[in-house]
Design a protein around this motif. Structure first.
Motif, PDB file in Angstrom:
ATOM      1  N   LEU A 109      70.567  77.602  48.543  1.00 30.70           N
ATOM      2  CA  LEU A 109      70.004  77.829  47.120  1.00 30.70           C
ATOM      3  C   LEU A 109      71.198  77.630  46.038  1.00 30.70           C
ATOM      4  O   LEU A 109      70.779  77.374  45.012  1.00 30.70           O
ATOM      5  N   HIS A 110      72.494  77.724  46.661  1.00 27.00           N
ATOM      6  CA  HIS A 110      73.563  77.617  45.545  1.00 27.00           C
ATOM      7  C   HIS A 110      73.867  76.092  45.414  1.00 27.00           C
ATOM      8  O   HIS A 110      74.365  75.912  44.244  1.00 27.00           O
ATOM      9  N   LEU A 111      73.800  75.528  46.480  1.00 25.30           N
ATOM     10  CA  LEU A 111      74.571  74.349  46.359  1.00 25.30           C
ATOM     11  C   LEU A 111      73.491  72.873  46.239  1.00 25.30           C
ATOM     12  O   LEU A 111      73.841  71.994  45.472  1.00 25.30           O
ATOM     13  N   LEU A 112      72.415  72.920  46.710  1.00 27.62           N
ATOM     14  CA  LEU A 112      71.267  72.020  46.739  1.00 27.62           C
ATOM     15  C   LEU A 112      70.477  71.915  45.445  1.00 27.62           C
ATOM     16  O   LEU A 112      70.555  73.011  44.823  1.00 27.62           O
ATOM     17  N   PRO A 113      70.086  70.647  45.019  1.00 25.77           N
ATOM     18  CA  PRO A 113      69.388  70.452  43.701  1.00 25.77           C
ATOM     19  C   PRO A 113      67.940  71.603  43.931  1.00 25.77           C
ATOM     20  O   PRO A 113      67.500  71.755  44.982  1.00 25.77           O
ATOM     21  N   ARG A 114      67.309  71.667  42.651  1.00 27.03           N
ATOM     22  CA  ARG A 114      66.335  72.271  42.710  1.00 27.03           C
ATOM     23  C   ARG A 114      65.122  72.074  43.663  1.00 27.03           C
ATOM     24  O   ARG A 114      64.594  72.841  44.280  1.00 27.03           O
ATOM     25  N   GLY A 115      64.863  70.657  43.661  1.00 32.62           N
ATOM     26  CA  GLY A 115      63.761  70.260  44.521  1.00 32.62           C
ATOM     27  C   GLY A 115      63.803  70.492  46.245  1.00 32.62           C
ATOM     28  O   GLY A 115      62.726  70.446  46.701  1.00 32.62           O
ATOM     29  N   TRP A 116      65.305  70.455  46.252  1.00 30.93           N
ATOM     30  CA  TRP A 116      65.759  70.579  47.720  1.00 30.93           C
ATOM     31  C   TRP A 116      65.926  71.906  48.544  1.00 30.93           C
ATOM     32  O   TRP A 116      66.118  72.024  49.557  1.00 30.93           O
TER      33      TRP A 116
END
Length: 415
Positions: A109-116
């Protein structure tokens, strides 16, 4: 992240997440040793590698963020991918590693882009459920537990993002408020200086100047009433001294009070001085300055004082028959130029003599010090018999140029 009121909350959440990840990894190792897992050595080695990857990747990601990079950077993506691969292998070797998915939720939730983010959380949840079901029997707890953990992680992650956005907004607001406070303080200081200068001018005008004027009038009346008295010469001398001091006091009042600069600008002030003090039948003084020259009041005051000092040298020492004062302004610079056709001098010799105390002339040194205080440059070009040119170049805040050289020549030139 810079320090805000919510910084302790963010630090506490991150610290708790790190402790949870380490504790669950240690639990996997302990369970493998106690239960006699056939892959115990592999589980221990992979758990150590997983902890090393977690710590090293966290250091790299934090260093990248401190350098100005976003949390969603290439380093963060690689870190999340390597951790996920190692976790999948560890889950295959030990079902207890499925519980590590909970701290991994927050990492996604902190590292990945919004869609992923949601896809990564959902995929890891299904893998954890499948690992628990394949290694042991399928149970309601084995299915509901990871699903509830994923939901809780998503809610907490969204709350964390909201808190971070609010903290950034408040930090920006506080920064703007501090800048506004500093600007107001600077404005108040400048207003206080102008008010004090005006007060001093009024006090001198209402006391010293008025007193000298009264003394002059009384002495003039005494001189007319008794022209044959023995002390007539002393009365005349006293009257002339009072008149001279009155003129000096009035000049001081005009220079002290910036009202002329505020109301009319430096161009009008220079033309008035040229007409009343610098010009004479033997000397022609021209002023080429735009009437609407847009300059801060401290810069106008400094240029006026520099011009007065330079013109005092022209009047007293140069024996010039022609002098020109011009001010040119572009977007970020202003240049004052004072040129005469007098007898000239050697600037290096004069400044050296003033610095060694051989000469009592310190006008050029004082002008240079005033220019240096404004972070400007002073250039003096002079040779004996070829006149003198004094140029002052100052940097000012970028503004629209108020006037042109042609306008200055047409409206500001005085014979």
């Amino acid at each position: 992240m810079s320090h805000t009121a919510l910084t302790p909350v963010f630090v506490g959440l991150r610290t708790s997440l790190h402790i949870l990840f380490v504790a669950l990894t240690v639990l996997v190792v302990v369970r493998a040793l106690v239960e006699g897992n056939p892959y115990t050595v592999a589980v221990v080695v992979l758990a150590v590698v997983l902890l090393a990857t977690y710590g090293f990747g966290g250091y790299l990601a934090r260093h990248a963020m401190s350098s100005g990079a976003s949390a969603q950077s290439a380093t963060a993506y690689v870190w999340a991918l390597v951790l996920s691969a190692e976790w999948l292998v560890l889950v295959w070797l030990s079902p207890d590693a499925a519980y590590l998915v909970f701290p991994l939720f927050f990492l996604y939730l902190h590292l990945l882009p919004r869609g992923w983010r949601t896809l990564a959380v959902l995929g890891s949840t299904l893998l954890a459920i499948a690992a628990l079901g394949l290694h042991s029997e399928w149970t309601v707890g084995g299915v509901v537990g990871p699903l509830v953990g994923a939901g809780v992680a998503i809610v907490i992650g969204l709350g964390y993002k909201s808190l971070a956005a609010e903290a950034a907004e408040r930090e920006l607001l506080v920064k703007q408020l501090l800048e506004t406070r500093d600007q107001l303080a600077q404005t108040e200081r400048e207003s206080g200086v102008l008010a004090e200068r005006s007060r001093l001018a009024r006090e001198i005008h209402d006391t010293v100047a008025q007193g000298l004027s009264s003394i002059q009038m009384l002495l003039h009346a005494a001189e007319r009433a008794d022209p044959d008295a023995a002390g007539l010469e002393h009365v005349r001398l006293a009257r002339e001294t009072a008149a001279a001091n009155l003129a000096e006091t009035r000049n001081f009042i005009r220079e002290l009070a910036p009202a002329a600069l505020v109301d009319q600008g430096i161009g009008a002030a220079l033309r008035r001085l040229a007409d009343t003090q610098w010009q004479s039948p033997e000397r022609e003084v021209r002023v080429r300055v735009a009437d609407a020259l847009d300059l801060p009041m401290p810069v106008q005051t400094a240029l006026l004082r520099i011009a007065q000092g330079a013109m005092a040298n022209v009047v007293q020492h140069s024996e010039a028959t022609r002098a020109t004062i011009s001010i040119e302004r572009d977007r970020s610079h202003v240049r004052l130029t004072i040129a005469d056709n007098g007898r000239g001098f050697d600037p290096a010799v004069v400044e050296d003599a003033s610095a060694r105390g051989v000469s009592d002339s310190f006008g050029l040194t004082a002008t240079r010090e005033r220019v240096e205080q404004l972070d400007g440059t002073l250039t003096v070009e002079s040779q004996e018999g070829e006149g003198t040119t004094v140029m002052v170049d100052l940097t000012v805040a970028p503004r629209a140029v108020a006037g042109s050289a042609a306008d200055a020549t047409e409206s500001g030139e005085r014979a």
